[in-house]
Design an enzyme around this catalytic site. Structure first.
Site, short mmCIF file in Angstrom:
data_model
loop_
_atom_site.label_atom_id
_atom_site.label_comp_id
_atom_site.label_asym_id
_atom_site.label_seq_id
_atom_site.Cartn_x
_atom_site.Cartn_y
_atom_site.Cartn_z
N GLU B 49 0.86 -1.18 0.00
CA GLU B 49 0.00 0.00 0.00
C GLU B 49 0.89 1.23 0.00
O GLU B 49 1.70 1.42 0.91
CB GLU B 49 -0.92 0.02 1.23
N ASP B 60 -5.56 10.80 9.35
CA ASP B 60 -4.29 10.26 9.79
C ASP B 60 -3.81 10.90 11.09
O ASP B 60 -4.03 12.08 11.34
CB ASP B 60 -3.22 10.46 8.71
#
Lengths: 405, 267
Positions: B49, B60
């Site tokens: 990824e 995040d």
């Protein structure tokens, strides 16, 4: 003036929160169910008489509504054109329009059983308005604020702390409003269960743009009734500053069907649109996705959000509410920009001529009115939203003029 | 049949689970990314990824936020990331590569251009953190037309109604975010993950990857017992951050973590 929120059939946004191609719900999956729950609660309470009566009572007794629609006679005469009326949101408790929305969302939070309130703030007005209602309702309150804004809005930071709120300095990105919003979203996704996120502007994922607009639309409903009572007719033009755009949509919304009323939203041109150092996504940005909705953004060719500049922290935001994006594309509203220097001149001008010290945000709207009024006839009317008072900005103004307060 | 499906089929016959490391492309500098991808595969990664840096990574935590900031200091753009995948493909024709990021860079490039360029580069799947299926129809169609899997997130808050909708929109695999929170937050609770995966399994035959909160070999192994794939991100990105000054150590430290997880998962 009784609160009336329920929308007509066919009104925007649609069920998915879209204003044409704008708006929507662009968030991480974790927030989708909480947003649906918020939507359901909001849909339920905006038809609930007990809720609406309590909101109405709070707006009258706690906020001090209705706010006056003041005829700025001397200022209008000086400008030599249209007659200018100021919607005095600066006279609200806490000194700006922001409290109209925080009172509404806090009541909703209470009904939903939430015990902790979070908010983002730029100029600090929304943070103060949130800390204020949280104090009154006995709710825990955490306010996220960019480190740059904390430095230039020290008085509001202290006000929030006096009200019992925790102010968290956001050190990521450009350290301004957009980063505070990112951080508040991160808090919300981490503390979903007991936390209510009071967004301060008409941006964010659905239902926020519609909900905040509905709570702010009392500005325009009052102004419409007041101008009819005081001048006997509708205004020819409305002017309001646009950062995220909550005070503007609050004034504009009840006039949208009055097709003869021209609508002007005023963005921050900062050092000038040609310099790139501004905060005018509607004037020179392009559509993209940020903070949960599709709207006009300040971004580079790679889709990265770029840093904005405005003398006023409350306008220093790279996005704008999706309904403004829609109104721009539809041509119902025109969006223009005013530079730091022009806003500052209007700040001084109104202070000296009318004895009213406006917020630097509102000074952008006033500055545009000084350009617009002389182009209009003396029997025409402009309503300007004086969205906040200028006390919070005196250190900024003094520093610019080399004066130590 | 795409690389992602092939990968899960092969692992199934081998009785193994997929290990899926995440790194942010261009962190701490663009030159490191492609060699790092190869090294991670060498150390036992099944799918890579690759994070596309974005200026406002709302989902995040601080570790991956700072990774994006470092990558953006070098101007790492979505086009640059696609070029990295194309370079990776010159030496590795089999390992699936999934891009993970936010919608806006894709919006600016344009859905059709993005899908076409990504397919040419050899991208196999795309995760946009801020794109739920409700808003994804147009992009998903463009991706599928190019043979790329649109991959969607599931969360602890996703109820049956949403799981149904998301699994119907996804292909390749679905990604279960095991925590209410941002990347790199606290540790996950294996029992609650197990329960949720059983619920998800009633709605889809797609492989389910689990990420957010996997810190070490033990938690990777525990999750591998119940999931089809284990995604590990912040722990690796932290290794980048700790070694920014000595970038030659970054690859070794990251591959050490991956190798330990691989060994624990394959026991």
């Amino acid at each position: 003036m009784t609160v009336q929120i329920k929308q007509a059939e066919g009104a925007l946004p649609d069920d998915n929160g879209h204003f044409g191609p704008y708006g929507g719900r662009f968030v991480a999956e974790t927030l989708m169910v909480p947003l649906r729950e918020l939507q359901e609660a909001y849909d339920k309470y905006l038809c609930d008489d007990d809720f609406l009566n309590e909101l109405d009572e709070d707006l009258r007794q706690f906020v001090g509504r209705p706010s006056p629609l003041y005829f700025a006679e001397r200022w209008s005469a000086q400008l030599g054109g249209a007659q200018i009326y100021l919607k005095r949101e600066d006279l609200n408790h806490t000194g700006a329009h922001k409290v109209n929305n925080t009172v509404g969302q806090a009541l909703l939070a209470k009904r939903m059983g939430k015990t902790r309130i979070i908010a983002e703030t730029g100029a600090g007005q929304h943070g103060v308005a949130t800390a204020t209602v949280a104090a009154r309702l006995g709710l825990k309150c955490v306010v996220y604020m960019g480190a740059v804004d904390i430095a230039r809005q020290a008085i509001n930071v202290y006000r929030m702390k006096l009200l019992g709120a925790e102010v968290v300095s956001v050190e990521s990105g450009s350290k301004t409003l957009k980063d505070a919003l990112n951080e508040a979203m991160r808090d919300w996704v981490t503390h979903i269960d007991g936390t209510f996120y009071i967004i301060g502007t008409v941006a964010g994922p659905h239902p926020y743009p519609a909900m905040v607009r509905d709570f702010q639309a009392i500005i325009g409903r009052e102004a419409r009734a007041q101008i009819l009572a005081q001048a006997g007719r509708l205004p020819d033009a409305l002017v309001a500053c646009v950062g995220g755009g909550s005070n503007a949509i609050g004034l504009f919304y009840p006039f949208l069907d009055d097709k003869d009323v021209a609508i002007y939203g005023v963005e921050a041109a900062g050092h000038g649109l040609e310099t790139g150092r501004h905060a005018a996504p509607l004037c020179v940005g392009r559509p993209g996705v940020l903070h949960g909705n599709r709207t006009y953004l300040m971004e580079d060719d790679n889709g990265q959000i770029i840093e904005t500049h405005s003398i006023s922290a409350g306008l220093d935001y790279p996005g704008v509410g999706p309904e403004h994006a829609w109104l721009k594309d539809e041509g119902r509203a025109q969006y223009v920009a005013i530079s730091d220097d022009e806003a500052l001149a209007a700040f001084h001008n109104l202070t000296r001529v009318e004895g009213i010290m406006p917020a630097l945000e509102s000074s952008h709207a006033l500055a545009y009115a000084t350009k617009l009024a002389p182009t209009m006839d003396r029997d025409q009317i402009i309503v300007v939203n004086l969205s906040g008072r200028g006390d919070k900005d005196i250190h900024t103004v003094a520093a610019l003029e080399g004066i130590k307060v | 049949m795409g690389r992602i499906t092939n990968c899960f089929d092969r692992l199934k016959t081998e009785g193994r689970k997929a290990l899926v490391p995440y790194v942010t492309a261009g962190d701490p500098e663009p030159a490191i990314t492609v060699p790092l991808m190869h090294a991670m595969v060498e150390a036992g990664a099944d799918i890579v990824e690759l994070g596309v840096p974005f200026s406002d990574p709302m989902a995040d935590g601080p570790v991956i936020q700072r990774a994006a900031e470092r990558a953006l200091e070098h101007g790492t753009s979505l086009r640059d990331v696609l070029a990295m995948v194309a370079e990776f493909r010159r030496q590795d024709a089999d390992t699936p590569v999934v891009l993970m990021g936010y919608l806006n860079p894709v919006e600016v490039m344009g859905y059709e251009t993005f899908a076409k360029t990504a397919a040419e580069a050899g991208v196999d799947g795309v995760i946009n953190v801020d794109l739920p299926p409700e808003e994804a129809h147009e992009l998903s169609t463009a991706l599928r037309d190019q043979g790329i899997d649109p991959i969607f997130l599931l969360a602890p808050t996703s109820d049956d109604r949403r799981i149904e909708k998301i699994c119907a929109a996804a292909s390749g695999y679905v990604y279960y975010v095991a925590l209410k929170g941002v990347t790199g937050a606290s540790s996950l609770d294996v029992q609650s993950v197990t329960d949720k995966l059983a619920q998800i399994g009633r709605h889809t035959g797609l492989p389910v990857a689990v990420g957010f909160g996997i810190k070490d070999a033990a938690s990777a192994a525990a999750v591998a017992n119940v999931a089809d794939a284990v995604v590990v991100g912040s722990v690796l990105v932290k290794k980048v951050e700790q070694n920014v000054a000595q970038s030659d150590r970054i690859t070794r430290e990251i591959t050490d973590v991956i190798a330990r997880m691989r060994a624990a998962m394959d026991v």
